[in-house]
Design a protein around this motif. Sequence first.
Motif, PDB file in Angstrom:
ATOM      1  N   PRO A  10       0.468  -1.227   0.026  1.00  0.00           N
ATOM      2  CA  PRO A  10       0.128   0.522  -0.287  1.00  0.00           C
ATOM      3  C   PRO A  10       0.595   1.047  -0.344  1.00  0.00           C
ATOM      4  CG  PRO A  10      -0.698  -1.465   1.429  1.00  0.00           C
ATOM      5  CD  PRO A  10       0.145  -2.363   1.091  1.00  0.00           C
ATOM      6  N   VAL A  11       0.342   2.131  -0.653  1.00  0.00           N
ATOM      7  CA  VAL A  11       0.993   3.382  -0.943  1.00  0.00           C
ATOM      8  C   VAL A  11       0.047   4.444  -0.448  1.00  0.00           C
ATOM      9  CG1 VAL A  11       2.432   5.408  -1.761  1.00  0.00           C
ATOM     10  CG2 VAL A  11       2.379   2.680  -2.695  1.00  0.00           C
ATOM     11  N   ASP A  12       0.109   4.938   0.819  1.00  0.00           N
ATOM     12  CA  ASP A  12      -0.238   6.005   0.886  1.00  0.00           C
ATOM     13  C   ASP A  12      -0.351   7.691   0.256  1.00  0.00           C
ATOM     14  OD1 ASP A  12      -1.261   4.860   3.528  1.00  0.00           O
ATOM     15  OD2 ASP A  12      -0.003   5.219   4.741  1.00  0.00           O
ATOM     16  N   GLU A  24      -0.053   3.827 -11.231  1.00  0.00           N
ATOM     17  CA  GLU A  24      -0.996   4.111 -10.262  1.00  0.00           C
ATOM     18  C   GLU A  24      -2.368   2.931 -10.799  1.00  0.00           C
ATOM     19  OE1 GLU A  24      -2.043   7.860  -7.021  1.00  0.00           O
ATOM     20  OE2 GLU A  24      -1.979   7.966  -9.508  1.00  0.00           O
ATOM     21  N   VAL A  25      -2.256   3.192 -12.019  1.00  0.00           N
ATOM     22  CA  VAL A  25      -2.579   2.655 -13.292  1.00  0.00           C
ATOM     23  C   VAL A  25      -2.973   1.250 -12.780  1.00  0.00           C
ATOM     24  CG1 VAL A  25      -3.665   2.023 -15.534  1.00  0.00           C
ATOM     25  CG2 VAL A  25      -3.318   4.698 -14.915  1.00  0.00           C
ATOM     26  N   GLU A  26      -1.606   0.897 -12.783  1.00  0.00           N
ATOM     27  CA  GLU A  26      -1.108  -0.734 -12.799  1.00  0.00           C
ATOM     28  C   GLU A  26      -1.894  -1.558 -11.433  1.00  0.00           C
ATOM     29  OE1 GLU A  26       2.710  -3.511 -13.336  1.00  0.00           O
ATOM     30  OE2 GLU A  26       2.421  -1.468 -13.743  1.00  0.00           O
TER      31      GLU A  26
END
Length: 274
Positions: A10-12, A24-26
Motif C-alpha cells: 500500500p502507498v498512502d 497507479e493505473v497498474e
Amino acid sequence: MLRVEDLPDPVDAPEAQGPLSSDEVERWELCKRSFEQYQQAWWVAARALDISLRGRLWRAEYDTAEAFIGDVAGMSTSNAYRQIAGAEVAAVLASPPRFELESNDLSRMRDSAEVRDPEPEQDPEPEPLVISQRAAEALTRVREDYGATAAADTYRTVAEVTGKDKVSQKTITGIVQQLPRKKDAELSEDELKERVRTLAVKQTEKEAAEKEAATDPVEVFRKYVAIVEAFAEKTGGMSAAYEKAAGVDKAKADEIAKQVRDHMARAAENFPDV
C-alpha cells in the motif's frame, strides 16, 4: 489467479487528486482483478464442492462427505448444499450462454462444407453479473419452482429496474417473498418477468422511503423513544429475573443490577430538558 504476494505494498496518498499515474493505473487494475476474484470466490468454491460430492472424490482423503465438508469448507452439510444450489444461479449470471444447444446431427450438418446457412440474428448477449451468496440464497424459491435460469433472469430483471450491477439480499428477499409459489399459481416465463419487474419498482420505492425516513431527525428520535418504551415494558420481567438470579448468586445479581442502575442514571442525564 492472483495471490497476496502478487499485490503491491500500500502507498498512502491522502491528498491524491486528478488522473491516475501509469503506476497507479497498474496498481488499480490489480486491485480490480482481486475484487472480481473475491466476488466469485464463494460460488467457484461451491461448484468445486458440488463436483467433489457428486463424484465422491472426497473418498481419496476422507471417510465421509460430512468430514470432507467440515474440513474443507468449515460449514454444515445443509449450508454447503445451499451454497451449491446458489452457485448454479451465480454461474448462469457470470457466464450467460452464447447459443442454444443443437442436436449432433444438425451440428454435423453445419460443420459440413455442403451446408452454408446464413447466421441467424441473435439478441445481444446479456452482460455478466455478480451475485452475493446471500442474494443467491434469497432466490431459492424461484430456483426451486422454475429453475436456475429463471432465478438468474429474476435477479437480472431486478438489476435492470434498480439500475444496480449488484442487488442486495434485502431487495431480492422483499421481491421473492411476494411471488406466488408454483403450486399455488404457475406463471409463464413472461408473466414471471413482468411480475418481478412490477414488484421491483415497488420494492425500490419502499426502500427509498425507508432510507429517507432513516435520515429524518424526527423519525430518528422516534426510534429512540421506541427503544425506551420496549425497555419500560420489560422492567417487570427484569425485576423478576433479578429475584431469581439473586436466589442463585446474589453477589453476581447485584453486580448486574448496578450496571443497570448506571445505565439508567446516564439515560436520565441525557434526557431532554422539556
